[in-house]
Design a protein around this motif. Structure first.
Motif, PDB file in Angstrom:
ATOM      1  N   THR A 236      -8.426  -6.440   3.956  1.00  0.00           N
ATOM      2  CA  THR A 236      -7.843  -5.287   3.253  1.00  0.00           C
ATOM      3  C   THR A 236      -7.010  -5.770   2.064  1.00  0.00           C
ATOM      4  O   THR A 236      -7.032  -5.179   0.980  1.00  0.00           O
ATOM      5  CB  THR A 236      -6.984  -4.454   4.236  1.00  0.00           C
ATOM      6  OG1 THR A 236      -7.755  -4.234   5.412  1.00  0.00           O
ATOM      7  CG2 THR A 236      -6.567  -3.124   3.629  1.00  0.00           C
TER       8      THR A 236
ATOM      9  N   LEU B 145     -14.987  -1.759   3.176  1.00  0.00           N
ATOM     10  CA  LEU B 145     -14.402  -2.360   4.384  1.00  0.00           C
ATOM     11  C   LEU B 145     -15.077  -1.885   5.673  1.00  0.00           C
ATOM     12  O   LEU B 145     -14.700  -2.326   6.763  1.00  0.00           O
ATOM     13  CB  LEU B 145     -12.900  -2.039   4.449  1.00  0.00           C
ATOM     14  CG  LEU B 145     -12.024  -2.701   3.375  1.00  0.00           C
ATOM     15  CD1 LEU B 145     -10.601  -2.164   3.433  1.00  0.00           C
ATOM     16  CD2 LEU B 145     -12.006  -4.228   3.557  1.00  0.00           C
TER      17      LEU B 145
ATOM     18  N   THR C 140      -8.402   4.152   1.165  1.00  0.00           N
ATOM     19  CA  THR C 140      -9.197   3.192   1.950  1.00  0.00           C
ATOM     20  C   THR C 140      -8.276   2.152   2.600  1.00  0.00           C
ATOM     21  O   THR C 140      -8.426   1.822   3.785  1.00  0.00           O
ATOM     22  CB  THR C 140     -10.240   2.503   1.039  1.00  0.00           C
ATOM     23  OG1 THR C 140     -11.043   3.512   0.443  1.00  0.00           O
ATOM     24  CG2 THR C 140     -11.117   1.538   1.823  1.00  0.00           C
ATOM     25  N   ALA C 141      -7.311   1.673   1.826  1.00  0.00           N
ATOM     26  CA  ALA C 141      -6.373   0.683   2.392  1.00  0.00           C
ATOM     27  C   ALA C 141      -5.544   1.325   3.510  1.00  0.00           C
ATOM     28  O   ALA C 141      -5.330   0.711   4.568  1.00  0.00           O
ATOM     29  CB  ALA C 141      -5.466   0.139   1.296  1.00  0.00           C
TER      30      ALA C 141
ATOM     31  N   SER D 140      -7.546   1.565   6.642  1.00  0.00           N
ATOM     32  CA  SER D 140      -7.687   0.268   7.292  1.00  0.00           C
ATOM     33  C   SER D 140      -6.382  -0.125   8.014  1.00  0.00           C
ATOM     34  O   SER D 140      -6.410  -0.654   9.132  1.00  0.00           O
ATOM     35  CB  SER D 140      -8.060  -0.746   6.216  1.00  0.00           C
ATOM     36  OG  SER D 140      -8.155  -2.003   6.776  1.00  0.00           O
TER      37      SER D 140
ATOM     38  N   THR E  89       0.840  -1.210   0.000  1.00  0.00           N
ATOM     39  CA  THR E  89       0.000   0.000   0.000  1.00  0.00           C
ATOM     40  C   THR E  89       0.872   1.256   0.000  1.00  0.00           C
ATOM     41  O   THR E  89       0.687   2.172  -0.823  1.00  0.00           O
ATOM     42  CB  THR E  89      -0.914   0.005   1.256  1.00  0.00           C
ATOM     43  OG1 THR E  89      -1.625  -1.218   1.291  1.00  0.00           O
ATOM     44  CG2 THR E  89      -1.873   1.177   1.235  1.00  0.00           C
TER      45      THR E  89
ATOM     46  N   TYR F 201      -9.344  -6.693  -0.571  1.00  0.00           N
ATOM     47  CA  TYR F 201      -9.875  -5.475  -1.186  1.00  0.00           C
ATOM     48  C   TYR F 201      -8.887  -4.957  -2.248  1.00  0.00           C
ATOM     49  O   TYR F 201      -9.271  -4.590  -3.359  1.00  0.00           O
ATOM     50  CB  TYR F 201     -10.115  -4.438  -0.084  1.00  0.00           C
ATOM     51  CG  TYR F 201     -10.392  -3.045  -0.569  1.00  0.00           C
ATOM     52  CD1 TYR F 201     -11.646  -2.698  -1.095  1.00  0.00           C
ATOM     53  CD2 TYR F 201      -9.405  -2.061  -0.509  1.00  0.00           C
ATOM     54  CE1 TYR F 201     -11.900  -1.402  -1.545  1.00  0.00           C
ATOM     55  CE2 TYR F 201      -9.649  -0.778  -0.950  1.00  0.00           C
ATOM     56  CZ  TYR F 201     -10.898  -0.445  -1.473  1.00  0.00           C
ATOM     57  OH  TYR F 201     -11.147   0.825  -1.925  1.00  0.00           O
TER      58      TYR F 201
END
Ligand code: MSP
Length: 712
Positions: A455, A421, A483-484, A487, A400, A458
């Motif tokens: 995650t 998520l 978003t990752a 999380s 990420t 995702y």
């Protein structure tokens, strides 16, 4: 005023240096303490060492040093290990501290003044290694599997029997909570007595049946040795003998003496009033009775509030039995810190240690359901590390953040968040916090791992690496990576109590600064708020959990077979001559004390000829001798006693070639209770002489002697 939370570990005996069994309890307590602190509770975390009693006195004599010096050295090795592991205790209490002795004497004197302690005489069986009296005839096998010792002493007794009914009611009603349920039931059945014995029973207030009188008064002083806290006046003058206070009364009181009980300053009084009663005592399952019967009874008798909860965990097993020095199957935490620390060769030593400690913490809390026994092995440790930390958490963070670095020049993309998520994040937040809060660490860590997995899933489903190739998908890419990152921020905050060092690294890499400061400032409390402010940038990236290869297992196995390697910041350990936690006074030699006489004068207690004759020593011939796969120290022998053949496992594989033993006559203990090792039953024990852990020499005979002949 925030809620206070006072938690403790057992105070560890100083008869031997710490192993990962001790680390297990300490890590569990440290994890809970960290979570309580970040949730805003006024948390106080106590640990320490238990330094008095016959067992320590004998170990010191065996090492040829004064008990105080011995205790200083071993206590130092506990403190040094906790420092290496970054354990966040608030106080380390030693039962040889002056304030502790004063507090214990006050407690004893109070109980005596109230008539709760009286003088009487006692003849009974004592198990030295567990420091407890045992019911039964002479030669009864104690909880440590060895014959008890008969002691006849004038003793002070505590009126434990009076508290039977009250304790049953307090435990039944959960005013004194005991977790897990199985331990609670065990304590209750002990308190109730044997209901099937035909004895008359009564009803307690909660309606539970019990056998009145099943709980006996408890001896709370000893006269046969003096390594302990002297019984204070006026009780001392009531007898002509010198009494020291029973080591368990001494030890249990640490939970109060550490926080001001028995002190005479206003601060002492304030601290005690603020923190007592304890919110939680963590213990191993073998000391539940001391904590759930004796300790609350002492407190009831003294008119003091009871601890709120006692949580007992199971044992760490190694080679199928409880890890303990006397069984020779221990694993040192240092071995794991050194091995995993070596995965970060460029990090300072301090960080290598903290990283290694995280790996051990994660394994212990993830692998073994708290309350149950669990096996430890280096293979399992490595496998868990690689699957959950290197491939799971570490990989997620690295893929990420490196995509944010490459595609957004290190700025956390500002965009909307996907709701994909949201559901799992909400669930996991609740489960992790509640899991740690209720000491279900496995459940908590599993939930965090599930969020990491979700995650990861995702990312895989949304394939940001594909989006990155298409300028038209820039917004989509921003959403996926933000978003990752969100999380990861949440799982990192949740795992902080479990992995304090590694989560701090991740937090820095997320560009969020110091996680300790965030914990102190309350930022980790409510994770639905806060996060990445506009303009947030990630920090410097570096691998958090490098993959470990099998070489590390060899390294750890080798380290465990060698004497503990010298640690630069572990001075007390190095000074220490080898110390045994077996209760026999077996003097030991060490390379560090080469010049000194190898064998110190033992202080083994005198026994009668009858005692000696209980041991059935016999001559036997070795018929078969062979190595046992994966057990480097053990040989499997078949021996002929003339009247029967036996299988015996002997820890001599490093000193004797099996082929050379076949045909040889040896001496064995023929009436030893059989025990299992490595799944094989050993039906006796071979007799050998050794100095400490030095090379054993098997007993042999110059004259011809028939097999089956008895040694006496
Ligand atoms: N000194 C007493 C406790 C007094 S508390 C007022 C004592 N000390 S001990 O050194 O034997 O430590 C026992 C504790 O260490 C256990 O209750 C447990 O917390 C931990 N463990 C020691 N060996 C262990 C395993 N093999 N497995 C799990 N925990 C272990 O008893």
């Amino acid at each position: 005023m925030p809620d206070k939370f006072y938690l403790t570990t057992p105070i560890y005996y100083v008869n031997a240096r710490p192993h990962i069994g001790h680390a297990y309890t300490t890590v569990a307590a440290d994890t809970l303490a960290r979570q309580q602190r970040l949730l805003g509770a006024d948390t106080y975390f106590l640990t320490g060492t238990d330094e008095h009693g016959q067992k320590i006195g004998r170990s010191a004599a065996a090492a040829g040093v004064e008990p105080q010096q011995f205790a200083d050295e071993v206590s130092g090795s506990f403190q040094a290990l906790w420092k290496r592991m970054g354990i966040s205790y608030d106080q380390f209490i030693r039962t040889t501290d002056a304030k502790h002795k004063r507090g214990v004497q006050k407690l004893f004197a109070d109980l005596y003044a109230k008539g709760e302690i009286y003088l009487s005489s006692y003849t009974g069986q004592y198990c030295v290694s567990e420091e407890m009296f045992v019911e039964g005839p002479p030669g009864t096998i104690g909880p440590d599997g060895r014959p008890t010792e008969t002691v006849t002493e004038e003793n002070f007794f505590f009126r434990l029997s009076v508290y039977q009914k009250q304790l049953i009611d307090l435990i039944e009603s959960n005013q004194l909570a005991i977790q897990p349920e199985a331990r609670k039931n065990e304590v209750l059945s002990f308190l109730r007595g044997d209901l099937n014995s035909g004895a008359e029973t009564s009803l307690s207030d909660t309606g539970a049946q019990y056998v009145p009188g099943a709980l006996k008064d408890l001896s709370v002083s000893r006269t046969s040795f003096d390594w302990g806290i002297p019984v204070p006046e006026p009780a001392a003058s009531a007898t002509t003998q010198k009494h020291v206070i029973y080591v368990w009364l001494d030890a249990l009181a640490n939970y109060m003496t550490a926080i001001g009980y028995g002190g005479d300053t206003a601060e002492d009084a304030e601290m005690f009033a603020r923190l007592w009663p304890a919110d939680l005592h963590f213990v191993g399952k073998e000391i539940v009775r001391f904590h759930c019967v004796y300790w609350p009874a002492f407190l009831l008798a003294a008119g003091l509030p009871l601890p709120k909860k006692i949580v007992a965990h199971g044992w760490l097993l190694f080679e199928e039995s409880k890890m303990s020095k006397s069984r020779g199957n221990i694993v040192r935490a240092e071995t794991i810190l050194n091995a995993f620390g070596s995965l970060k060769p460029d990090a300072p030593k301090r960080e290598q240690d903290l990283f290694g400690a995280d790996v051990l913490r994660y394994f212990l809390l993830r692998e073994i359901p708290f309350g149950q026994d669990g096996s430890f092995s280096f293979d399992a440790l490595l496998a868990r590390y690689n699957s959950d930390l290197a491939n799971g958490y570490g990989n997620l963070v690295s893929r990420t953040l490196s995509m944010i670095a490459q595609n957004f020049d290190g700025g956390i993309p500002e965009s909307g968040l996907s709701t994909e998520l949201t559901g799992v994040i909400t669930d996991v937040m609740g489960t992790v916090r509640a899991g740690i809060g209720s000491q279900e660490f496995t459940v908590a860590v599993q939930a965090a791992a599930a969020l990491i997995g979700a995650t990861d899933g995702y990312l895989t489903a949304n394939a940001p690496w594909k989006l990155a190739k298409d300028p038209a998908q820039r917004d989509g890419l921003a959403t996926v990576l933000r978003t990752a990152a969100k999380s990861i921020r949440i799982v990192t905050a949740l795992l902080y109590p479990v992995l304090p060092y590694s989560t701090a690294q991740v937090w820095q890499q997320l560009g969020l600064g110091s996680i300790e400061r965030a914990a102190e400032g309350g930022e980790l409390r409510d994770l639905t708020h806060g996060g990445f402010a506009a303009g947030s940038r990630i920090g410097t990236l570096a691998p958090i959990f490098p993959r470990a290869d099998k070489e590390l297992i060899t390294q750890m196995n080798e380290a465990e077979q060698k004497p503990a390697p010298a640690q630069p910041d572990d001075q007390p350990e190095q000074k220490l001559a080898p110390i045994s936690d077996s209760t026999e006074a077996v003097p030991e030699s060490s390379p560090a004390s080469e010049a000194a006489p190898a064998v110190a004068k033992p202080d083994t207690p005198e026994i009668t000829i009858d005692d000696f004759l209980k041991v059935d020593l016999r001559v036997a011939r070795v018929l078969v001798a062979e190595r046992i796969p994966k057990a480097d120290k053990l040989l499997r022998l078949e021996v002929d006693l003339g009247y029967e053949k036996r299988q015996i496992l002997a820890g001599i594989a490093q000193f004797y070639e099996p082929e050379k033993l076949v045909g040889r006559k040896v001496a064995i203990v023929a009436n030893l209770a059989p025990r299992k090792m490595r799944g094989l039953e050993s039906q006796g024990m071979i007799v050998a002489a050794s100095v400490g852990d030095g090379n054993p020499a098997l007993v042999s005979f110059l004259e011809d002697i028939e097999i089956g002949a008895r040694l006496r």
